[in-house]
Design a protein around this motif. Sequence first.
Motif, PDB file in Angstrom:
ATOM      1  N   LEU A  33       0.843  -1.188   0.000  1.00 60.79           N
ATOM      2  CA  LEU A  33       0.000   0.000   0.000  1.00 60.79           C
ATOM      3  C   LEU A  33       0.881   1.242   0.000  1.00 60.79           C
ATOM      4  CD1 LEU A  33      -3.147   0.248   0.163  1.00 60.79           C
ATOM      5  CD2 LEU A  33      -2.818   0.911   2.527  1.00 60.79           C
ATOM      6  N   ARG A  34       0.527   2.196  -0.875  1.00 65.26           N
ATOM      7  CA  ARG A  34       1.270   3.452  -0.967  1.00 65.26           C
ATOM      8  C   ARG A  34       0.298   4.612  -1.043  1.00 65.26           C
ATOM      9  NH1 ARG A  34       4.236  -0.235  -3.794  1.00 65.26           N
ATOM     10  NH2 ARG A  34       6.364  -0.442  -3.045  1.00 65.26           N
ATOM     11  N   VAL A  65       2.633   0.615   4.942  1.00 62.00           N
ATOM     12  CA  VAL A  65       2.271   1.722   4.058  1.00 62.00           C
ATOM     13  C   VAL A  65       3.501   2.588   3.795  1.00 62.00           C
ATOM     14  CG1 VAL A  65       0.846   3.797   3.806  1.00 62.00           C
ATOM     15  CG2 VAL A  65      -0.114   1.743   4.887  1.00 62.00           C
ATOM     16  N   VAL A  92      -4.270   6.572  -3.304  1.00 63.10           N
ATOM     17  CA  VAL A  92      -3.864   5.367  -2.593  1.00 63.10           C
ATOM     18  C   VAL A  92      -3.769   4.232  -3.602  1.00 63.10           C
ATOM     19  CG1 VAL A  92      -4.359   3.825  -0.671  1.00 63.10           C
ATOM     20  CG2 VAL A  92      -5.085   6.218  -0.551  1.00 63.10           C
ATOM     21  N   ARG A  94      -2.413   0.037  -4.256  1.00 58.41           N
ATOM     22  CA  ARG A  94      -1.900  -1.253  -3.796  1.00 58.41           C
ATOM     23  C   ARG A  94      -1.066  -1.750  -4.962  1.00 58.41           C
ATOM     24  NH1 ARG A  94      -2.308  -3.715   0.403  1.00 58.41           N
ATOM     25  NH2 ARG A  94      -4.398  -3.084   1.014  1.00 58.41           N
ATOM     26  N   ILE A 115      -7.730   5.111   5.324  1.00 56.91           N
ATOM     27  CA  ILE A 115      -6.526   4.297   5.094  1.00 56.91           C
ATOM     28  C   ILE A 115      -6.634   2.977   5.861  1.00 56.91           C
ATOM     29  CG2 ILE A 115      -4.016   4.170   5.325  1.00 56.91           C
ATOM     30  CD1 ILE A 115      -5.119   6.147   3.139  1.00 56.91           C
ATOM     31  N   ARG A 119      -6.325  -0.805   4.339  1.00 61.36           N
ATOM     32  CA  ARG A 119      -5.290  -1.725   4.819  1.00 61.36           C
ATOM     33  C   ARG A 119      -5.852  -3.106   5.123  1.00 61.36           C
ATOM     34  NH1 ARG A 119      -3.033  -0.331   9.805  1.00 61.36           N
ATOM     35  NH2 ARG A 119      -1.378  -1.803   9.341  1.00 61.36           N
TER      36      ARG A 119
END
Length: 128
Positions: A33-34, A65, A92, A94, A115, A119
Motif C-alpha cells: 500500500l502506498r 504503508v 492510494v 496497492r 486508510i 489496509r
Amino acid sequence: MAEIAHPRFFWQFPMRPVREKGLAEALPDDGRLRILFLWGKDCPNCDVAKGQILLAPERFVWPDVEWLHANVYEDPGMGTHFGLHGIPAFFVFRGAKKLGRIGQWPGTDAFVAAIEKLREPPAAPQPI
C-alpha cells in the motif's frame, strides 16, 4: 523546495519524493500500500493537511504503508497525469493499482479511517 508554513515538513514526516516520469518505478506491482500526496508550495489547504499530520504523526505511520509525494507546481505532469482540479490530493495504491483518491483534506480522523479500511485484507469469497 521548502514553504513558509511548514518548512521542515518532509524532514519531520519523511515521504519519498517522486516525479511523474518515475511514477511507474515508484509503484511496483508488489501488493504494498502506498499513499501519493500531491501538494504545492504555498498552498493553504496543503499546509492545513501538513499541520494536522505533524500534530499526530504516529497516526499516519503504518508498517505496511509507504508515503510518496510530489509538488505539482514543480512537476505539472503529475497533476495532468491524475487530472487534478485542486490540491492537496491523496491517491492510494496497492502495488500499481489505484484504489482511490482522497480529495482535499477531510481531517485526521476521516483520513486515518479511510486508510485503515484500505489496509484491511480483502474479504475471502463466500461459497455459493
